[in-house]
Motif scaffolding. Structure first.
Motif, short mmCIF file in Angstrom:
data_model
loop_
_atom_site.label_atom_id
_atom_site.label_comp_id
_atom_site.label_asym_id
_atom_site.label_seq_id
_atom_site.Cartn_x
_atom_site.Cartn_y
_atom_site.Cartn_z
N GLY A 68 34.17 17.49 -44.03
CA GLY A 68 35.21 17.43 -45.06
C GLY A 68 35.55 15.99 -45.43
O GLY A 68 36.64 15.72 -45.95
N TYR A 125 40.57 14.80 -49.56
CA TYR A 125 41.69 13.85 -49.70
C TYR A 125 41.88 12.99 -48.44
O TYR A 125 41.75 11.76 -48.48
N ILE A 126 42.14 13.61 -47.31
CA ILE A 126 42.40 12.83 -46.10
C ILE A 126 41.09 12.26 -45.55
O ILE A 126 41.03 11.11 -45.10
N GLY A 127 40.03 13.07 -45.66
CA GLY A 127 38.72 12.63 -45.15
C GLY A 127 38.24 11.35 -45.81
O GLY A 127 37.74 10.44 -45.14
N TYR A 144 29.78 15.30 -43.88
CA TYR A 144 29.20 16.64 -44.04
C TYR A 144 30.22 17.46 -44.82
O TYR A 144 31.34 17.70 -44.34
N ASN A 164 30.72 20.57 -48.19
CA ASN A 164 30.08 21.46 -49.18
C ASN A 164 30.68 21.29 -50.58
O ASN A 164 30.34 22.02 -51.49
N ASN A 219 36.02 21.67 -52.45
CA ASN A 219 37.30 21.16 -52.97
C ASN A 219 37.25 19.64 -53.12
O ASN A 219 38.24 18.96 -52.88
N GLY A 256 26.50 20.35 -47.06
CA GLY A 256 26.27 21.59 -46.31
C GLY A 256 27.59 22.22 -45.95
O GLY A 256 28.66 21.63 -46.12
N ILE A 292 30.00 24.14 -43.05
CA ILE A 292 30.17 24.11 -41.60
C ILE A 292 29.83 25.47 -40.95
O ILE A 292 29.71 25.55 -39.74
N PHE A 350 37.71 17.68 -40.58
CA PHE A 350 38.67 17.95 -41.65
C PHE A 350 38.34 19.23 -42.42
O PHE A 350 39.23 19.78 -43.08
N ALA A 351 37.05 19.61 -42.45
CA ALA A 351 36.63 20.66 -43.37
C ALA A 351 37.42 21.95 -43.16
O ALA A 351 37.57 22.41 -42.03
N ASN A 393 36.12 30.61 -42.99
CA ASN A 393 35.88 29.17 -43.23
C ASN A 393 36.45 28.32 -42.08
O ASN A 393 35.76 27.47 -41.53
N TYR A 403 49.46 17.08 -38.57
CA TYR A 403 49.95 16.27 -39.69
C TYR A 403 51.21 16.88 -40.27
O TYR A 403 51.31 18.10 -40.42
N PRO A 452 51.11 14.76 -45.91
CA PRO A 452 50.42 13.57 -46.40
C PRO A 452 50.55 13.42 -47.92
O PRO A 452 50.32 14.38 -48.66
P1 NAD Z 1 40.76 18.72 -48.90
O1 NAD Z 1 40.58 20.09 -49.46
O2 NAD Z 1 40.96 17.59 -49.83
O3 NAD Z 1 39.52 18.36 -47.96
C1 NAD Z 1 38.80 19.33 -47.23
C2 NAD Z 1 37.33 19.03 -47.43
O4 NAD Z 1 36.57 20.00 -46.68
C3 NAD Z 1 36.88 19.15 -48.89
O5 NAD Z 1 36.08 18.04 -49.22
C4 NAD Z 1 36.07 20.45 -48.92
O6 NAD Z 1 35.05 20.40 -49.90
C5 NAD Z 1 35.53 20.49 -47.50
N1 NAD Z 1 35.21 21.84 -47.01
C6 NAD Z 1 36.01 22.93 -47.02
N2 NAD Z 1 35.37 23.98 -46.48
C7 NAD Z 1 34.16 23.53 -46.08
C8 NAD Z 1 33.03 24.13 -45.45
N3 NAD Z 1 33.03 25.43 -45.13
N4 NAD Z 1 31.95 23.37 -45.18
C9 NAD Z 1 31.94 22.06 -45.50
N5 NAD Z 1 32.94 21.44 -46.13
C10 NAD Z 1 34.05 22.17 -46.41
O7 NAD Z 1 41.96 18.81 -47.84
P2 NAD Z 1 42.75 17.64 -47.11
O8 NAD Z 1 44.11 17.60 -47.66
O9 NAD Z 1 41.94 16.41 -47.08
O10 NAD Z 1 42.86 18.29 -45.67
C11 NAD Z 1 41.93 17.98 -44.64
C12 NAD Z 1 42.27 18.80 -43.41
O11 NAD Z 1 43.60 18.52 -43.01
C13 NAD Z 1 42.22 20.31 -43.62
O12 NAD Z 1 41.70 20.90 -42.45
C14 NAD Z 1 43.67 20.69 -43.80
O13 NAD Z 1 43.90 22.01 -43.39
C15 NAD Z 1 44.34 19.71 -42.88
N6 NAD Z 1 45.73 19.44 -43.25
C16 NAD Z 1 46.03 19.03 -44.51
C17 NAD Z 1 47.35 18.80 -44.88
C18 NAD Z 1 47.71 18.42 -46.28
O14 NAD Z 1 48.86 18.60 -46.66
N7 NAD Z 1 46.81 17.87 -47.08
C19 NAD Z 1 48.37 18.96 -43.92
C20 NAD Z 1 48.03 19.35 -42.64
C21 NAD Z 1 46.70 19.59 -42.31
#
Ligand code: NAD
Ligand code: WQD
Length: 334
Positions: A7, A11-13, A30, A32, A35, A57, A59, A78-79, A97, A174, A177
């Motif tokens: 992931g 955003y966070i990744g 890594y 897919n 998002n 790919g 996960i 993160f994914a 997922n 978290y 964010p």
């Molecule tokens: P995001 O959707 O921007 O990033 C997630 C990434 O994972 C995306 O690039 C997406 O394409 C990828 N992804 C999703 N499913 C996948 C799969 N099956 N295989 C491969 N890639 C896959 O979300 P984010 O805000 O960056 O959040 C990252 C992580 O932090 C997530 O696990 C989320 O649950 C967790 N989180 C986020 C927040 C928030 O408010 N943003 C708060 C607490 C926890």
């Protein structure tokens, strides 16, 4: 180190990739792209003047994961899918997922003998707070399938560590964010209607939406609107660096990543309006189902165990979100 980031285009990744690349680590992303987009990773490279190795790919594809992570030293996971409302509509997709995907990841790690993991959990696992600020030993409960997936993965990791105490696991819960990299090149870029407050306000400010719906002004808070612990995404990304650096001995550690400060919805409207110079029209509408009044962290443990604490102010968060939104009014998908 060579770090495998699932992931990493999200955003966070993406912000976390920047921090590791700046420290001269090798990064394998890594993702897919369900998002996110390629453009984000190109921008990560232009910020850092470093190259990201990308493997596209899913996960849930264990064979592909196994091959992609050969030679890596650690995984940051993160994914996942993260929209609370959607998780209620599509629970099977979320469990598949987020839980099944994590099981595949853990098996692939075991096959490759990689036992260092940082996992993205969420303050959502605390449910409706019984006392504030939230400490890590607060009882855990969830109110929706998304939260349940986070709690289930935390429990899976705990059992894994119990069964094989050579694993080094850091679970980061978290809070909320927001913000963006100071360059304005990367930031939060929802593909559809934003679910969260900050991207919604930013889209109102940039003229993509007419007004903000404020979900209730009758909570037991000073101005009646919901209070949250907003944390700058770059502080959060730096927390991942500290978490990985702390994984030098086997452990199962859970820490909050938050600031310890709470701001209301109307606080954000006011500060965002000041830093952007834009009016943010809003309407008070009924409460959103499942919302809680107040939520903020006790960040003491992160300081003690990781040597990390958030340093960026709420105003800075709003400024950086606006910098990203105003430079990319339609996001990165156009
Ligand atoms: P995001 O959707 O921007 O990033 C997630 C990434 O994972 C995306 O690039 C997406 O394409 C990828 N992804 C999703 N499913 C996948 C799969 N099956 N295989 C491969 N890639 C896959 O979300 P984010 O805000 O960056 O959040 C990252 C992580 O932090 C997530 O696990 C989320 O649950 C967790 N989180 C986020 C927040 C928030 O408010 N943003 C708060 C607490 C926890
Ligand atoms: C913040 C405040 C809303 C939108 C969610 C997830 C949580 C975590 C972070 C992943 C609340 C109010 C919001 C709007 C509003 N994600 N609001 N109008 O609900 O604290 O947390 O994201 O783990 O699991 O539940 O964040 O940004 O949606 O809401 O008035 O259009 O803004 O009621 O008080 P939340 P949020």
């Amino acid at each position: 180190m060579k770090i495998f980031i699932t992931g990493g285009a999200g955003y966070i990744g993406s912000h976390t990739c920047v921090e590791f690349l700046n420290l001269d680590h090798d990064v394998v992303v890594y993702d897919n792209f369900c998002n996110s987009n390629y453009e984000t990773l190109q921008r990560v490279e232009s910020i850092t003047h470093k190259t990201v190795t990308l493997v596209e790919g899913d996960i849930r594809d264990e064979d592909a994961l196994c091959k992609a992570m050969v030679g890596c030293d650690a995984v940051i996971h993160f994914a996942g899918l993260k929209a609370v409302g959607e998780s209620v509509e599509k629970p099977l997709e979320y469990y598949d997922n987020n839980v099944q995907g994590t099981l595949c990841l853990l098996r692939a790690m075991r096959t490759n003998n990689i036992k260092k993991l940082v996992f993205s959990s969420s303050a959502t696992v605390y449910g409706n707070p019984q006392k504030l600020p939230l400490t890590e030993d607060h009882p855990l409960t969830t109110t929706n399938p998304y939260g349940q997936t986070k709690l289930m993965v935390e429990e899976i990791l705990r059992d894994l560590y119990k069964s094989d105490s050579t694993w080094c696991v850091s679970i980061l819960r978290y809070f909320n964010p927001i913000g963006a990299h100071e360059s304005g090149l990367i930031g939060e870029d929802p593909k559809d209607m934003p679910n969260n407050l900050m991207p919604f306000i930013a889209q109102v400010a940039v003229g993509r939406r007419d007004y903000l719906s404020v979900y209730g002004d009758d909570y037991a808070t000073p101005d009646g609107t919901g209070i949250r612990d907003y944390i700058h995404v770059v502080d959060l990304a730096q927390g991942h660096v500290k978490a990985l650096e702390s994984l030098v001995v086997p452990q199962y550690t859970v820490v909050n990543l938050g600031t310890g400060m709470g701001y209301s919805v109307l606080d954000m409207v006011k500060v965002f309006s000041e830093v952007s110079g834009k009016e943010i029209p809003y309407r008070i509408v009924p409460r959103r189902e499942g919302d809680i009044a107040s939520c903020y962290a006790d960040p003491t443990l992160a300081k003690k165990t990781l040597g990390w604490q958030a340093s960026r102010t709420f105003k800075q968060m709003c400024q950086d979100s606006w910098n990203f939104q105003s430079k990319n009014p339609h996001g990165l998908n156009v």
